[in-house]
Scaffold this active site. Structure first.
Site, PDB file in Angstrom:
ATOM      1  N   ARG A 285     126.001  71.973  94.785  1.00 18.43           N
ATOM      2  CA  ARG A 285     125.491  70.632  94.448  1.00 18.43           C
ATOM      3  C   ARG A 285     126.704  69.706  94.451  1.00 18.43           C
ATOM      4  O   ARG A 285     127.631  69.889  93.668  1.00 18.43           O
ATOM      5  CB  ARG A 285     124.807  70.635  93.079  1.00 18.43           C
ATOM      6  CG  ARG A 285     124.530  69.230  92.555  1.00 18.43           C
ATOM      7  CD  ARG A 285     123.593  69.200  91.373  1.00 18.43           C
ATOM      8  NE  ARG A 285     122.232  69.487  91.787  1.00 18.43           N
ATOM      9  CZ  ARG A 285     121.160  69.236  91.052  1.00 18.43           C
ATOM     10  NH1 ARG A 285     121.283  68.693  89.847  1.00 18.43           N
ATOM     11  NH2 ARG A 285     119.958  69.529  91.502  1.00 18.43           N
TER      12      ARG A 285
ATOM     13  N   HIS B  14     117.857  67.019  99.285  1.00 16.29           N
ATOM     14  CA  HIS B  14     117.573  68.005  98.223  1.00 16.29           C
ATOM     15  C   HIS B  14     116.522  68.985  98.770  1.00 16.29           C
ATOM     16  O   HIS B  14     115.375  69.005  98.314  1.00 16.29           O
ATOM     17  CB  HIS B  14     117.070  67.264  96.980  1.00 16.29           C
ATOM     18  CG  HIS B  14     117.115  68.074  95.723  1.00 16.29           C
ATOM     19  ND1 HIS B  14     117.601  69.370  95.670  1.00 16.29           N
ATOM     20  CD2 HIS B  14     116.730  67.767  94.452  1.00 16.29           C
ATOM     21  CE1 HIS B  14     117.513  69.819  94.431  1.00 16.29           C
ATOM     22  NE2 HIS B  14     116.996  68.868  93.669  1.00 16.29           N
TER      23      HIS B  14
ATOM     24  N   GLN C 263     114.263  71.362  96.579  1.00 14.87           N
ATOM     25  CA  GLN C 263     113.223  70.669  95.812  1.00 14.87           C
ATOM     26  C   GLN C 263     111.954  70.515  96.643  1.00 14.87           C
ATOM     27  O   GLN C 263     110.848  70.790  96.174  1.00 14.87           O
ATOM     28  CB  GLN C 263     113.747  69.285  95.382  1.00 14.87           C
ATOM     29  CG  GLN C 263     112.760  68.511  94.533  1.00 14.87           C
ATOM     30  CD  GLN C 263     112.515  69.177  93.193  1.00 14.87           C
ATOM     31  OE1 GLN C 263     113.456  69.462  92.484  1.00 14.87           O
ATOM     32  NE2 GLN C 263     111.267  69.437  92.850  1.00 14.87           N
TER      33      GLN C 263
ATOM     34  N   ASP D 211     110.830  59.343  92.015  1.00 19.93           N
ATOM     35  CA  ASP D 211     112.053  59.919  91.441  1.00 19.93           C
ATOM     36  C   ASP D 211     112.761  58.793  90.690  1.00 19.93           C
ATOM     37  O   ASP D 211     112.388  57.619  90.799  1.00 19.93           O
ATOM     38  CB  ASP D 211     112.923  60.473  92.596  1.00 19.93           C
ATOM     39  CG  ASP D 211     114.146  61.247  92.132  1.00 19.93           C
ATOM     40  OD1 ASP D 211     114.250  61.565  90.933  1.00 19.93           O
ATOM     41  OD2 ASP D 211     115.015  61.532  92.988  1.00 19.93           O
TER      42      ASP D 211
ATOM     43  N   CYS E  76     110.457  65.360  90.804  1.00 19.54           N
ATOM     44  CA  CYS E  76     111.403  66.483  90.803  1.00 19.54           C
ATOM     45  C   CYS E  76     111.992  66.744  89.424  1.00 19.54           C
ATOM     46  O   CYS E  76     112.468  67.851  89.164  1.00 19.54           O
ATOM     47  CB  CYS E  76     112.498  66.249  91.837  1.00 19.54           C
ATOM     48  SG  CYS E  76     113.542  64.826  91.486  1.00 19.54           S
TER      49      CYS E  76
ATOM     50  N   ARG F  23     110.449  76.151  91.755  1.00 12.08           N
ATOM     51  CA  ARG F  23     111.845  76.206  92.244  1.00 12.08           C
ATOM     52  C   ARG F  23     112.329  77.655  92.203  1.00 12.08           C
ATOM     53  O   ARG F  23     112.992  78.131  93.109  1.00 12.08           O
ATOM     54  CB  ARG F  23     112.746  75.327  91.362  1.00 12.08           C
ATOM     55  CG  ARG F  23     112.552  73.830  91.485  1.00 12.08           C
ATOM     56  CD  ARG F  23     113.037  73.271  92.803  1.00 12.08           C
ATOM     57  NE  ARG F  23     114.446  73.528  93.061  1.00 12.08           N
ATOM     58  CZ  ARG F  23     115.465  72.801  92.579  1.00 12.08           C
ATOM     59  NH1 ARG F  23     115.214  71.740  91.834  1.00 12.08           N
ATOM     60  NH2 ARG F  23     116.716  73.093  92.892  1.00 12.08           N
TER      61      ARG F  23
HETATM   62  N1  NVA Z   1     117.604  61.772  93.090  1.00 10.22           N
HETATM   63  C1  NVA Z   1     118.054  62.457  91.900  1.00 10.22           C
HETATM   64  C2  NVA Z   1     117.468  63.828  91.843  1.00 10.22           C
HETATM   65  C3  NVA Z   1     117.856  64.646  90.653  1.00 10.22           C
HETATM   66  C4  NVA Z   1     117.280  66.028  90.687  1.00 10.22           C
HETATM   67  C5  NVA Z   1     119.575  62.496  91.880  1.00 10.22           C
HETATM   68  O1  NVA Z   1     120.168  62.715  92.949  1.00 10.22           O
HETATM   69  O2  NVA Z   1     120.159  62.279  90.827  1.00 10.22           O
HETATM   70  N1   CP Z   2     115.037  68.665  90.094  1.00  9.19           N
HETATM   71  C1   CP Z   2     116.301  69.108  89.919  1.00  9.19           C
HETATM   72  O1   CP Z   2     117.035  69.436  90.858  1.00  9.19           O
HETATM   73  O2   CP Z   2     116.669  69.188  88.601  1.00  9.19           O
HETATM   74  P1   CP Z   2     118.137  69.445  88.029  1.00  9.19           P
HETATM   75  O3   CP Z   2     118.955  68.215  88.314  1.00  9.19           O
HETATM   76  O4   CP Z   2     117.921  69.666  86.556  1.00  9.19           O
HETATM   77  O5   CP Z   2     118.732  70.649  88.705  1.00  9.19           O
END
Ligand code: NVA
Ligand code: CP
Length: 306
Positions: A104, A131, A134, A220, A260, A288
């Site tokens: 990540r 992502h 997801q 989101d 998500c 997930r």
């Molecule tokens: N779009 C959000 C998703 C978090 C799971 C982010 O990137 O922070």
């Molecule tokens: N939806 C998702 O990826 O959640 P986290 O940021 O908690 O991993």
């Protein structure tokens, strides 16, 4: 076995996704029946986090353990990654000591460079652009509840972020349509989204129109991780892009609502929607775990017949 990564949704074909969904159903059923399934005995997954996470860390760590393997957590703060070690060097070393890597991070370019120097499969656990894990879970959840997603309409309300981009890629791979409504200035960037064309999505200036007759409405956060400096401005710009009961009322009567997570009730979604009858957000989060177990099995062992 040929080395395969999952860095963005279109890295796998429709036929490969069909296999993953079939394996997910079997793996989930085994798990629910408390049946031990350890195909990844003695294998290890390294998880690298440069941003916060609850679901991604938990589902990969628990999933690897449930498959008989081990998961090792690294973050930028406590490793040499935060002190400027080149990502190419990190990839060489980490992939000599493990069987699988999940990352990540920020720009997609970082994970692409890591994968180019990795001896083992690399999975995108979220970047600024995508992502894919997801959306794998989201589509599995849709199929579980409503059957095939082919030809269906998914409405995306809000920011054209990593999750939105991945829905758009998935629409091309699995042949469904996305109605997107973003505030002015936050529109889809097809190149950044990694799209082949514009055939599978339509943009709407009015979010209510985008939601009309949808099979699934999803949204989101207005401010994704890494964009916190824009938070105040985004709170103003996104004010009218909240999924509320009026908007859900325009979708099909049996439409699903997904998010998500983590969610901000009163911002991108009204509590009455996320906590209401259309919402499947808890199944979505649980899935997930199951889809990623199928993904890890596939990347390490190839196709296994159910
Ligand atoms: N779009 C959000 C998703 C978090 C799971 C982010 O990137 O922070
Ligand atoms: N939806 C998702 O990826 O959640 P986290 O940021 O908690 O991993």
């Amino acid at each position: 076995m040929q080395l395969k990564h999952f860095l963005q949704f279109k890295d796998l074909s429709r036929e490969e996704f069909e296999h993953l969904f079939q394996r997910t159903r079997w793996i989930k059923a085994q798990f629910k029946a408390y049946q031990t399934y350890h195909p990844l005995h003695d294998r290890s997954l390294v998880m690298i986090f440069e941003k916060a996470s609850t679901r991604t860390r938990l589902s990969f760590e628990a999933g690897m353990q449930q498959l008989g393997g081990a998961a090792i957590y690294l973050n930028t703060r406590d490793s040499q990654l935060g002190r400027g070690e080149p990502v190419e060097d990190a990839a060489q070393v980490i992939s000599r000591m493990s069987d699988l890597v999940m990352i990540r991070t920020f720009e997609q370019d970082i994970i692409e460079r890591f994968a180019a120097h990795s001896r083992v499969p690399v999975i995108n656990g979220l970047t600024n652009e995508y992502h894919p894990c997801q959306i794998l879970a989201d589509i599995f959840t849709f199929i579980e509840q409503r059957g095939s997603i082919k030809g269906k309409t998914v409405t995306w309300i809000g920011d054209s972020n990593n999750v939105c981009n991945t829905w758009l890629q998935a629409a091309e791979v699995l042949d469904f349509n996305v109605h997107v409504s973003t505030p002015p200035g936050y529109e889809v960037e097809p190149e950044r989204a990694g799209l082949y064309g514009t055939d599978h999505y339509e943009e709407f200036s009015d979010p209510l129109e985008a939601a009309r007759d949808a099979d699934l409405v999803t949204t989101d956060v207005w401010t994704s991780m890494g964009f916190e400096a824009e938070n105040e401005e985004r709170l103003r710009d996104f004010e009218h892009w909240q999924v509320d009961a009026e908007m859900m009322g325009l979708a099909k009567p049996d439409a699903l609502f997904m998010h998500c997570l983590p969610a901000h009730r009163g911002e991108e979604v009204a509590a009455e929607v996320i906590d209401g009858p259309h919402s499947v957000v808890w199944d979505e989060a649980e899935n997930r775990l199951h889809v990623q177990k199928a993904l890890m099995e596939y990347l390490l062992l190839g196709k296994i017949e159910s």
